[in-house]
Design a protein around this motif. Structure first.
Motif, PDB file in Angstrom:
ATOM      1  N   GLN B 173     -92.050  44.375 -27.966  1.00 33.82           N
ATOM      2  CA  GLN B 173     -91.201  44.407 -26.776  1.00 33.82           C
ATOM      3  C   GLN B 173     -92.114  44.514 -25.569  1.00 33.82           C
ATOM      4  N   SER B 176     -91.280  47.575 -18.737  1.00 33.09           N
ATOM      5  CA  SER B 176     -91.855  47.642 -17.391  1.00 33.09           C
ATOM      6  C   SER B 176     -92.685  48.917 -17.257  1.00 33.09           C
ATOM      7  N   GLN B 386     -92.223  54.132 -27.090  1.00 33.06           N
ATOM      8  CA  GLN B 386     -91.232  53.109 -27.344  1.00 33.06           C
ATOM      9  C   GLN B 386     -91.551  52.397 -28.662  1.00 33.06           C
ATOM     10  N   LEU B 389     -90.424  54.384 -31.549  1.00 28.61           N
ATOM     11  CA  LEU B 389     -88.964  54.345 -31.681  1.00 28.61           C
ATOM     12  C   LEU B 389     -88.506  53.038 -32.313  1.00 28.61           C
ATOM     13  N   LEU B 390     -89.250  51.964 -32.012  1.00 25.47           N
ATOM     14  CA  LEU B 390     -88.840  50.649 -32.500  1.00 25.47           C
ATOM     15  C   LEU B 390     -89.191  50.443 -33.961  1.00 25.47           C
ATOM     16  N   PHE B 393     -86.532  49.534 -36.371  1.00 30.15           N
ATOM     17  CA  PHE B 393     -85.687  48.364 -36.118  1.00 30.15           C
ATOM     18  C   PHE B 393     -86.408  47.116 -36.594  1.00 30.15           C
ATOM     19  N   GLU B 397     -82.866  42.974 -34.765  1.00 26.90           N
ATOM     20  CA  GLU B 397     -82.150  44.056 -34.088  1.00 26.90           C
ATOM     21  C   GLU B 397     -82.707  44.296 -32.678  1.00 26.90           C
ATOM     22  N   GLU B 400     -81.499  41.560 -30.448  1.00 28.65           N
ATOM     23  CA  GLU B 400     -80.094  41.738 -30.075  1.00 28.65           C
ATOM     24  C   GLU B 400     -79.915  42.874 -29.080  1.00 28.65           C
ATOM     25  N   SER B 401     -80.722  43.918 -29.255  1.00 28.64           N
ATOM     26  CA  SER B 401     -80.599  45.067 -28.359  1.00 28.64           C
ATOM     27  C   SER B 401     -80.954  44.701 -26.927  1.00 28.64           C
ATOM     28  N   LEU B 402     -81.772  43.651 -26.798  1.00 27.64           N
ATOM     29  CA  LEU B 402     -82.203  43.284 -25.460  1.00 27.64           C
ATOM     30  C   LEU B 402     -81.303  42.239 -24.824  1.00 27.64           C
TER      31      LEU B 402
END
Lengths: 430, 544
Positions: B173, B176, B386, B389-390, B393, B397, B400-402
């Motif tokens: 991912q 920013s 992050q 956390l990912l 997934f 997924e 789709e989350s984005l």
């Protein structure tokens, strides 16, 4: 913190909606953190999204503005002449046009200057020109850098702005037809920028009250100008070659600065004078002042005028009164004369009546004594006052002899008793 | 099997990975021991240097050193600023793309010119970062979250993903920088659960970015961003280098700005001095053979540096101030200012920024708070957080989350809350809260029936003028121009009434729990119940 008690008049209902809440805004959230991932998986697992919702979510998003921050700078292109300008003579170039800021000039903010510079650098950097084939093409870039240096430094910028003729708005040519406010407002605004203290009010319009107009002129005339002419200085040569020459140039520069400043001051005063002389409001105010003066004078003289009018009126009244009185007196005089005459004639008539009465009554049977009676009546008549005369004449008017005799005898007694007629001279009525 | 977080900057990059002890994340060093790894590549002979070693080549071998290429990824030549590469290999037009020309030579000494595109440089750089992480962790790197500035376009992001693939680093991912920095800051002590509004200022080497981010219910929303492509640590260094140059010129009558090498030495010394002055009060500047073979040696104290850099520092402060204005907020609305990027170590910068904000605003910078995390590492740590956390997934997924339907959510425009017995507004959901959301509070309640009035809150700035303290008699003749101090505070006032809810039959000394719940359709459900087992909830609904 505690909750308020329920007011007694709330009613039996438990929930009363008043209004809707303010419409929400759709914004993108940052796809980071466990709360976001929890939100995403809840949303993904729990629901199927209809096409409509997908489209809705893509539209109407209040995204953070990442686009064109430079919209205020416009898309100014430098003309070929400026691009070919000799960088050694950069001072003669229009530095604002170099940065593409000629629409803003002295109004450009520091931020705008920075962004404008960046924009020009992106376009005119020699590395980019070099890529297109030309070799010695960094002339304009040098001017850009010089312009940026000059305009970003507040003191250098003030020097440049002082001589930035393109920012000056020229006054309308004299003796032409123009709208005063339309033509002069930009001129005033352009002159005002030189004021050290930006407290000069604006020119205003035709309806500006007098006090404000006067305040404007007071401030405008008193503008303390920061305008200076260092920018036009001749370059001072390096002192290694000739010190005297260097000093000479320096002196010359100082002198020319002074001269230019003096010229500028004279120019400004002339401009301000012309502005004031052409101002229709000033003319109006002057006329109004004149009218006011006359009105004041008129008012000041009002007392005297009133007194004069009063005196005249009084004189007229007195004359009229006098005339009336004279007339009345004359009339009265005439009347009394008439009355007197009437009274006289009445007296005569009465006397005649009284005198004639004994004769008319046949001398009461005493005709022999007629002479005595007439003599007595004559004496009596002479002694009567007006009242007695009329009284007696009334009594004798009946013509009855006895009554006349009685009346005459009575009056004779009265007259003798009062001493008006001596008893001795009466012969008949004793 | 590890994922890492990469902060990819123009000047430096950092990598962070889950900590070895299993708690949180840590920033890892490259083999040279650098945690802030310069984003630079240099070519000498057949060899390629990376990081600090490459940066050192700027003095001797600037033409073959590539720096500041991050912003060039996926961009066209016409759109970029080539000046940032002026002191190294110049950016050139490579059929619309951006490239760098470097000269390599083989053992025989035959020179050949090669071009390295910005994308290739990125591939090389990411590859080195990945190798450094793999070396340090001793495991295979399976993926990375990369943080870049907010103005990265979709094309740039695509180019970055492509470069990552080419370097063997799967980009899970792209996030920013400000949100990464804030995530790293807020993940400590559950700060994410507090509804606050932050300014995240990322002051980098050649550019400065800042964002206003509101945190509501743990979800971050960017309200405004600002970028300055000229402001940054480089400008501070330039100011300091100019100062050194002037000193040198005054002393030896030699201009040290004439050759590129002298300039590079000046810059190098200035950077070192600036970094030293962030920690101690004075620094030694020592440059060998600065110009004409003359060495320069002197010391500079912090005050002198602050004077020299005053202009740039005030520009940085003004930049932050303008951002708050751009977001249509008052400085009172900002709860915390988070400074990220290496320049944030500068003490004067932090104190200047503290000065423009009210006392209620906390400025997080190492010079003001010794417990603040290293601003250099914030972004990388956020990216690593992050990434961890990912881990759970799969690719589908994450994708789709984005999608916009998840990311573009509704935010309420005004705070919603209730009015207490004193007539004050008690916010339950602050403005900019995204829904679906559910939040409850507990309040004391009198015996009997109570009223729960739901209002929208309006914020009002209250200014109180503090009269200066009465002076002593003997001070009288002293001239004093003390302005009366104005204390500004922001208060909530009840605005529009939304609904009234009656809660009946409350027992003595009991509490009432009020819950506001906005579902995904935007229906606001108000419910209130006595805090007692078996109590009945009273409820109602309103919409927007």
């Amino acid at each position: 913190m505690s909750l308020p008690s329920l007011p007694a008049n709330f009613g039996a209902e438990n929930f009363k909606a008043a209004t809707k809440y303010t419409a929400p805004v759709r914004r993108p959230i940052e796809p980071v953190g466990r709360y976001f991932l929890a939100h995403a998986s809840r949303a993904l697992r729990g629901h199927t999204w209809s096409e409509f919702e997908k489209i809705e979510a893509e539209k109407n998003v209040n995204t953070v503005d990442e686009t064109d921050e430079n919209a205020d700078l416009g898309d100014e292109e430098q003309d070929a002449e400026l691009l070919a300008h000799d960088p050694r003579d950069w001072k003669t170039a229009d530095l604002y046009a170099v940065l593409g800021l000629s629409h803003l000039r002295y109004k450009a903010t520091e931020d705008q200057i920075r962004r404008a510079h960046r924009k020009q650098v992106l376009k005119h950097h020699p590395d980019k020109k070099g890529a297109k084939g030309g070799l010695d093409q960094d002339g304009f870039f040098k001017i850009i850098q010089k312009a940026y240096e000059t305009i970003l430094d507040p003191s250098k910028r003030a020097q440049y702005d002082s001589v930035d003729e393109k920012a000056n708005v020229l006054p309308p040519p004299p003796k032409t037809d123009y709208d005063f406010f339309e033509a002069w407002t930009p001129v005033v605004e352009s002159e005002k920028r030189f004021a050290k203290k930006q407290v000069v009010p604006s020119l205003g319009d035709a309806n500006t009250p007098k006090a404000e107009v006067e305040a404007f002129y007071a401030a405008f005339y008193r503008i303390d100008s920061w305008r200076s002419f260092e920018f036009l200085d001749e370059d001072v040569p390096d002192d290694s070659s000739n010190r005297d020459h260097k000093r000479y140039i320096e002196r010359k520069n100082v002198a020319s600065r002074k001269k230019r400043k003096a010229e500028d001051n004279a120019r400004f005063i002339a401009l301000a004078d012309r502005l004031r002389s052409e101002d229709p409001r000033i003319k109006l105010f002057k006329e109004a002042e004149k009218a006011e003066k006359e009105r004041k004078k008129w008012e000041r003289d009002a007392g005297a005028r009133e007194a004069a009018a009063k005196a005249q009126k009084e004189a007229e009244e007195a004359a009229a009164k006098k005339e009336a009185e004279e007339k009345a007196a004359a009339a009265l005089k005439a009347d009394s004369k008439k009355a007197k005459e009437a009274a006289k004639s009445a007296k005569k008539k009465n006397k005649r009546a009284i005198r004639g009465a004994p004769k008319d009554a046949g001398y009461f049977g005493d005709a022999d004594k007629a002479e005595a009676i007439d003599s007595d009546v004559g004496f009596l008549i002479e002694s009567f006052d007006d009242l007695q005369l009329s009284d007696v004449s009334g009594k004798v008017a009946s013509g009855d002899a006895a009554a006349i005799k009685e009346a005459l005898a009575t009056i004779a007694k009265e007259q003798t008793a009062s001493g008006k007629v001596p008893a001795a001279i009466l012969k008949y009525f004793v | 099997m590890t994922v890492i977080g990469v902060s990819f900057g123009n000047t430096t990059s950092s990598i962070a990975a889950p900590a070895q002890d299993g708690k949180g994340v840590e920033v890892i060093a490259n083999p040279d021991g650098e945690r802030a790894i310069p984003s630079a590549l240099a070519y000498v002979g057949e060899d390629e240097y990376h990081g600090g070693q490459a940066l050192a080549q700027l003095i001797r071998n600037p033409k073959n050193t590539i720096i500041n290429f991050r912003d060039y990824v996926g961009q066209s030549f016409s759109k970029v600023d080539p000046t940032v590469t002026e002191r190294a290999s110049h950016a050139i037009d490579l059929n619309g793309q951006i490239g760098f020309q470097v000269t390599k030579s083989n053992e025989a000494g035959e020179e050949r010119t090669e071009t390295v595109s910005a994308e290739e440089a990125t591939v090389r750089h990411l590859g080195k970062l990945k190798a450094a992480a793999a070396d340090y962790l001793g495991t295979e790197i399976t993926g990375a979250v990369v943080a870049v500035s907010t103005d990265f376009t979709e094309e740039q992001k695509a180019a970055l993903v492509k470069a990552g693939d080419a370097a063997g680093l799967k980009v899970l991912q792209i996030i920013s920088e400000p949100s990464a920095a804030l995530l790293a800051h807020a993940s400590v002590e559950d700060r994410l659960e507090q509804d606050k509004t932050y300014v995240v200022a990322d002051i980098g080497g050649i550019r400065t970015d800042a964002a206003v981010i509101s945190v509501r219910g743990g979800i971050l929303t960017t309200l405004a961003t600002a970028h300055d492509y000229e402001l940054g640590g480089d400008k501070l260094d330039d100011a300091l280098a100019e100062f050194i140059a002037k000193e040198f010129e005054k002393k030896y009558k030699v201009d040290p700005r004439k050759t590129a090498r002298s300039l590079a030495k000046l810059k190098d010394a200035a950077i070192l001095a600036r970094k030293t002055l962030s920690n101690v009060q004075s620094a030694t500047i020592s440059i060998e053979s600065l110009a004409d073979g003359i060495d320069y040696h002197s010391t500079i104290n912090r005050l002198r540096f602050e004077l020299v850099a005053r202009n740039v520092l005030s520009q940085l402060t003004g930049f932050v101030e303008n951002l708050v204005k751009k977001a249509n907020l008052d400085t009172l609305d900002i709860d915390e200012v988070l400074l990220a990027g290496g320049v944030s170590f500068t003490p004067k910068l932090a104190s200047n920024i503290q000065f423009i904000f009210p006392e209620s605003t906390v400025v997080v910078a190492p010079s003001l708070d010794t417990k603040a995390s290293n601003p250099d590492e914030l972004v990388a740590r956020g990216a690593a957080l992050q990434a961890t956390l990912l881990e759970n997934f799969d690719e589908e997924e994450i994708k789709e989350s984005l999608s916009p339907v998840i990311v573009n959510t509704q935010h309420i425009s005004k705070a919603i809350g209730i009015v207490n017995a004193a007539g004050e507004f008690v916010p339950i959901l602050k403005q900019e809260t995204t829904y679906p959301i559910r939040r409850s509070i507990q309040l004391d309640a009198p015996k009997g029936d109570v009223l729960v009035s739901v209002y929208e809150g309006d914020q009002k700035v209250k200014e109180t003028v503090l009269e200066p303290a009465a002076k002593d008699e003997d001070d009288e003749d002293d001239y004093s121009d003390d302005e009366p101090e104005v204390v500004r505070e922001k208060h909530f006032l009840p605005g529009t009434k939304l609904a009234d809810l009656a809660v009946r039959d409350i027992h003595e000394g009991s509490k009432v729990e009020v819950t506001l719940n906005i579902n995904k359709e935007g229906t606001l459900q108000v419910s209130a119940r006595e805090v007692r087992q078996g109590s009945v909830a009273f409820r109602g609904e309103i919409t927007y």
